[in-house]
Write a protein that holds these residues in place. Structure first.
Motif, short mmCIF file in Angstrom:
data_model
loop_
_atom_site.label_atom_id
_atom_site.label_comp_id
_atom_site.label_asym_id
_atom_site.label_seq_id
_atom_site.Cartn_x
_atom_site.Cartn_y
_atom_site.Cartn_z
N TYR A 437 48.47 56.85 41.54
CA TYR A 437 47.32 56.06 41.08
C TYR A 437 46.77 56.59 39.75
O TYR A 437 45.84 56.01 39.21
N ARG A 438 47.36 57.67 39.23
CA ARG A 438 46.78 58.38 38.09
C ARG A 438 47.44 58.06 36.74
O ARG A 438 47.25 58.80 35.77
N ASN A 439 48.19 56.98 36.66
CA ASN A 439 48.78 56.61 35.38
C ASN A 439 47.67 56.35 34.37
O ASN A 439 46.81 55.49 34.59
N VAL A 440 47.67 57.04 33.24
CA VAL A 440 46.56 56.91 32.28
C VAL A 440 46.54 55.54 31.61
O VAL A 440 45.50 55.09 31.14
N GLY A 441 47.70 54.88 31.57
CA GLY A 441 47.75 53.58 30.91
C GLY A 441 47.30 52.44 31.79
O GLY A 441 46.63 51.51 31.34
N THR A 442 47.65 52.49 33.09
CA THR A 442 47.39 51.35 33.97
C THR A 442 46.74 51.74 35.28
O THR A 442 46.68 50.93 36.21
N GLY A 443 46.25 52.95 35.36
CA GLY A 443 45.62 53.41 36.60
C GLY A 443 44.34 54.16 36.31
O GLY A 443 43.64 53.88 35.34
N SER A 444 44.04 55.13 37.16
CA SER A 444 42.81 55.92 37.01
C SER A 444 43.07 57.14 36.15
O SER A 444 43.92 57.97 36.48
N ARG A 445 42.32 57.28 35.09
CA ARG A 445 42.41 58.48 34.25
C ARG A 445 41.56 59.62 34.81
O ARG A 445 41.64 60.75 34.34
N THR A 446 40.72 59.30 35.82
CA THR A 446 39.68 60.25 36.21
C THR A 446 39.84 60.84 37.60
O THR A 446 39.17 61.81 37.94
N GLY A 447 40.70 60.25 38.44
CA GLY A 447 40.82 60.72 39.82
C GLY A 447 39.96 59.95 40.79
O GLY A 447 39.89 60.30 41.97
N TYR A 448 39.31 58.89 40.32
CA TYR A 448 38.49 58.04 41.18
C TYR A 448 38.75 56.57 40.86
O TYR A 448 39.20 56.22 39.76
N VAL A 449 38.44 55.71 41.83
CA VAL A 449 38.54 54.26 41.68
C VAL A 449 37.23 53.66 42.16
O VAL A 449 36.64 54.14 43.15
N LEU A 450 36.77 52.62 41.49
CA LEU A 450 35.51 51.97 41.84
C LEU A 450 35.74 50.77 42.76
O LEU A 450 36.57 49.91 42.46
N ILE A 451 35.02 50.72 43.89
CA ILE A 451 35.08 49.57 44.78
C ILE A 451 33.70 49.00 45.06
O ILE A 451 33.52 48.25 46.03
N LYS A 452 32.73 49.31 44.24
CA LYS A 452 31.38 48.80 44.48
C LYS A 452 31.34 47.28 44.37
O LYS A 452 30.57 46.63 45.08
N PHE A 453 32.16 46.72 43.50
CA PHE A 453 32.10 45.28 43.23
C PHE A 453 33.28 44.52 43.81
O PHE A 453 33.37 43.30 43.63
N VAL A 454 34.19 45.20 44.47
CA VAL A 454 35.34 44.53 45.09
C VAL A 454 35.66 45.23 46.41
O VAL A 454 35.44 46.43 46.56
N PRO A 455 36.19 44.50 47.39
CA PRO A 455 36.67 45.17 48.60
C PRO A 455 37.98 45.89 48.31
O PRO A 455 38.70 45.56 47.35
N LYS A 456 38.29 46.89 49.12
CA LYS A 456 39.58 47.59 48.94
C LYS A 456 40.74 46.61 49.05
O LYS A 456 41.80 46.83 48.47
N THR A 457 40.56 45.54 49.79
CA THR A 457 41.64 44.57 49.99
C THR A 457 41.90 43.71 48.77
O THR A 457 42.79 42.85 48.79
N ALA A 458 41.16 43.92 47.68
CA ALA A 458 41.44 43.22 46.43
C ALA A 458 42.64 43.89 45.76
O ALA A 458 42.53 44.54 44.72
N ASN A 459 43.79 43.74 46.40
CA ASN A 459 45.04 44.29 45.88
C ASN A 459 46.15 43.28 46.13
O ASN A 459 45.96 42.30 46.84
N LYS A 460 47.30 43.53 45.55
CA LYS A 460 48.37 42.51 45.58
C LYS A 460 49.02 42.37 46.95
O LYS A 460 49.75 41.40 47.18
N TYR A 461 48.76 43.31 47.87
CA TYR A 461 49.32 43.21 49.22
C TYR A 461 48.36 42.49 50.16
O TYR A 461 48.72 41.55 50.86
N ASP A 462 47.12 42.93 50.19
CA ASP A 462 46.11 42.31 51.06
C ASP A 462 45.58 41.01 50.45
O ASP A 462 45.04 40.17 51.17
#
Length: 632
Positions: A437-462
């Motif tokens: 999840y830590r790809n600096v170009g297309t992922g998290s540069r910081t070690g965290y992901v924000l889900i305050k405005f989206v459910p975790k299920t907002a992904n291409k599988y769910d």
């Protein structure tokens, strides 16, 4: 063309294409039968309200203004390196000119677009921006107020409703501009189209006093609930976004608190302290609002923590408008599914989502989320016996809002099937150093992901952002929790103690903060932080950082507190660590880590000039009294 543009700016302070009732060329050939006299346009409530409704169209939807959109410009957020066109990158570089579309054709998105429209394309969110909409709205409000005497076929209640809305919008648009640019001309009459107009820039306090008069008058004219008025009953159930007494009181208080804050007080008086008199006025306005709300006579209340997400998004509810009972001020929306084109995809790393550009919380900002016992974490790399924080288990026993807002390492992210066996490891958030999840170009540069405005299920599988799931994202301008925290700040600084309170409201500054903590399941403010402002203010600011995280407040808060140029607020960091021990798939907060540390990604080089955004050169060159902000 240049002469025509300058003339229009002087007379209207709006772009030529948007001037209401102007005689521009495209109208010269219209059919005479389409003309409506002023007497007809303003004679009754239906006609006048139709005129007034366009002002709502000038409220910019900052959270869905583009495919992906940036509205967090403090030290709170950083993007992946896949794109660098958002204003957040220009802010990081110290290029505050970048809010203007003249500099690269893009500007800051929702603050300035190269192609602004209002009524001509009301459903086009790409062509809405604060700068143009505010000046346009101010002129339109003034036109309406100048024609109130023509509203002859109307009841007093109908006249009050129209006038209250117009006064609110005039104050609100000025207030929004003042937040970013400081004292400006306060335009409270219809500017003539000819003649030499040389309106000077006022001090911030002078503007705030005029805005306060408009907000106060609006509050006195408007109802608490439109559904309980005779005109409102004609649109029963469709009045939740209409300007009411609570909205006017909320912005009356915010306007006063901003005027009393160190940056604005310095601009007005030369003193870098809080202005206690403005803070007392703010506390009074907020206290009046909260007293009405707590008495049950308004439709507003804090949502339960289980429904906290409904402040920002709804899903499976037929595109219901987010905000629930807590959102006080929002603008209209035109297509609920707009948020699924970009906003819903701008947080989740590409390995489990779509789209390259990602917005992630900085590690240093996530540090503000303390422990469930209400205590802060002094240093995430060191154990703290008082709070119970353990750097080997850094996700354990944290503030419940940490778990609702932030995805940390090991959280089960994908809930459903992952067809490709090679992608199975991505079911859990691999946010450790060098994790997937830590790809600096297309992922998290910081070690965290924000889900305050989206459910975790907002992904291409769910696939929670599919049409059928009705995911509707809309971040409000103001909600009730914000009012409680602004009241706490105003009462603290106005009355000099955490036990300070407005004389006409029952709760103290401390009480107001604890109401928000209690809702989240966090223990009360520790006694060591109570008492004088120097003790309580840092903890109040931390509470504001956590409760209102990523909602677009932080940049302006740092500015008004005169903290924007100071470390550690100029830093953006990542958290680095290795997994260790047995991986817990059930409760990620129980996973242990090793070699925990934070690394600075960038440091923003700011000076005092960065406390205000620069005005457009074409505007400040109109006449000497309309001066540029210092340093620009």
């Amino acid at each position: 063309m240049r002469t025509k543009y300058i003339k229009t700016i002087i007379s209207c302070f709006v772009v030529w294409a948007a001037v209401c009732f102007s005689s521009c060329e495209k109208y010269l050939d219209k059919d005479d039968q389409t003309n409506i006299s002023e007497k007809e346009a303003f004679k009754n409530f239906t006609n006048f309200q139709g005129f007034t409704e366009e002002l709502y169209n000038c409220i910019v939807n900052f959270s869905n203004n583009y495919w992906t959109n940036s509205w967090n410009w403090g030290e709170d957020e950083i993007t992946s390196t896949a794109g660098n066109f958002h204003f957040i990158h220009k802010i990081d570089d110290g290029n505050f000119w970048g809010w203007q579309s003249e500099f690269d054709g893009w500007g800051s998105g929702w603050m300035n677009q190269s192609d602004f429209t209002t009524s001509t394309t009301p459903d086009n969110r790409f062509n809405k921006d604060l700068w143009n909409a505010a000046w346009y709205g101010i002129r339109k409000a003034n036109i309406g107020l100048a024609n109130m005497d023509l509203m002859t076929d109307a009841t007093q209640e109908e006249k009050n409703l129209v006038k209250g809305q117009l006064l609110f919008f005039r104050g609100w648009f000025h207030h929004r501009l003042m937040e970013y640019f400081g004292g400006l001309p306060y335009i409270d009459y219809v500017l003539p189209s000819t003649g030499d107009i040389r309106l000077p820039r006022l001090k911030y306090s002078e503007c705030a006093d005029k805005a306060a008069a408009d907000f106060r008058a609006a509050a006195d004219l408007l109802p608490v609930n439109w559904d309980e008025t005779v005109p409102g009953k004609r649109t029963l159930g469709k009045n939740q976004l209409r300007i009411n007494k609570i909205m006017a009181l909320a912005y009356l208080g915010k306007n006063y608190l901003w005027a009393g804050s160190p940056l604005m007080n310095f601009e007005s008086t030369g003193s870098k302290t809080y202005n206690t008199e403005y803070c007392k006025k703010a506390a009074a306005a907020f206290g009046e609002l909260l007293g009405l709300t707590e008495s049950g006579v308004t439709p507003y209340s804090l949502v339960t923590f289980a429904n906290y997400y409904k402040n920002f998004y709804t899903t499976g509810e037929g595109w219901a408008l987010p905000g629930s009972t807590e959102a006080i001020f929002r603008g209209p929306y035109y297509s609920a599914n707009n948020s699924n084109w970009g906003t819903s995809k701008q947080y989740t790393p590409l390995v489990v989502s779509e789209g390259d550009l990602k917005f992630t919380p900085t590690a240093n900002y996530v540090d503000y989320y303390g422990m469930k016992n209400g205590l802060p974490i002094p240093d995430i790399t060191q154990p703290d016996t008082e709070s119970g924080y353990d750097p080997h288990f850094p996700w354990k026993n944290r503030d419940p809002r940490f778990y609702s807002d932030i995805v940390f390492d090991g959280v089960k992210f994908v809930q459903g099937a992952i067809p490709n066996v090679d992608e199975q490891p991505n079911r859990y958030a691999n946010l450790y150093t060098n994790g997937s999840y830590r790809n600096v170009g297309t992922g998290s540069r910081t070690g965290y992901v924000l889900i305050k405005f989206v459910p975790k299920t907002a992904n291409k599988y769910d696939n929670a952002y599919s049409w059928g799931n009705n995911l509707h994202i809309y971040v409000p301008y103001m909600r009730l929790a914000d009012v409680y925290l602004m009241y706490a700040e105003a009462a603290l600084m106005g009355y000099g103690s955490s036990s300070g309170k407005d004389p006409n409201y029952s709760k103290t500054a401390e009480d107001a903060v604890n109401i928000i903590r209690q809702r989240a399941g966090v223990e009360k403010v520790n006694s060591k932080f109570l008492g004088a402002p120097d003790n309580f203010l840092p903890e109040l600011r931390r509470e504001r950082a956590v409760e209102l995280s990523f909602e677009g407040h932080r940049f302006n808060d740092l500015r008004r507190w005169l903290l924007l140029t100071k470390q550690p607020y100029t830093l953006k960091k990542s958290v680095e660590f290795d997994r260790t021990g047995t991986f817990n798939q059930t409760d990620a907060s129980l996973n242990s880590v090793a070699n925990l540390r934070e690394v600075t990604i960038l440091e923003r080089k700011f000076s005092d000039k960065h406390y205000w955004l620069p005005l457009k050169n074409v505007d400040v060159n109109m006449y000497v009294e309309f001066s540029q902000n210092p340093g620009w």
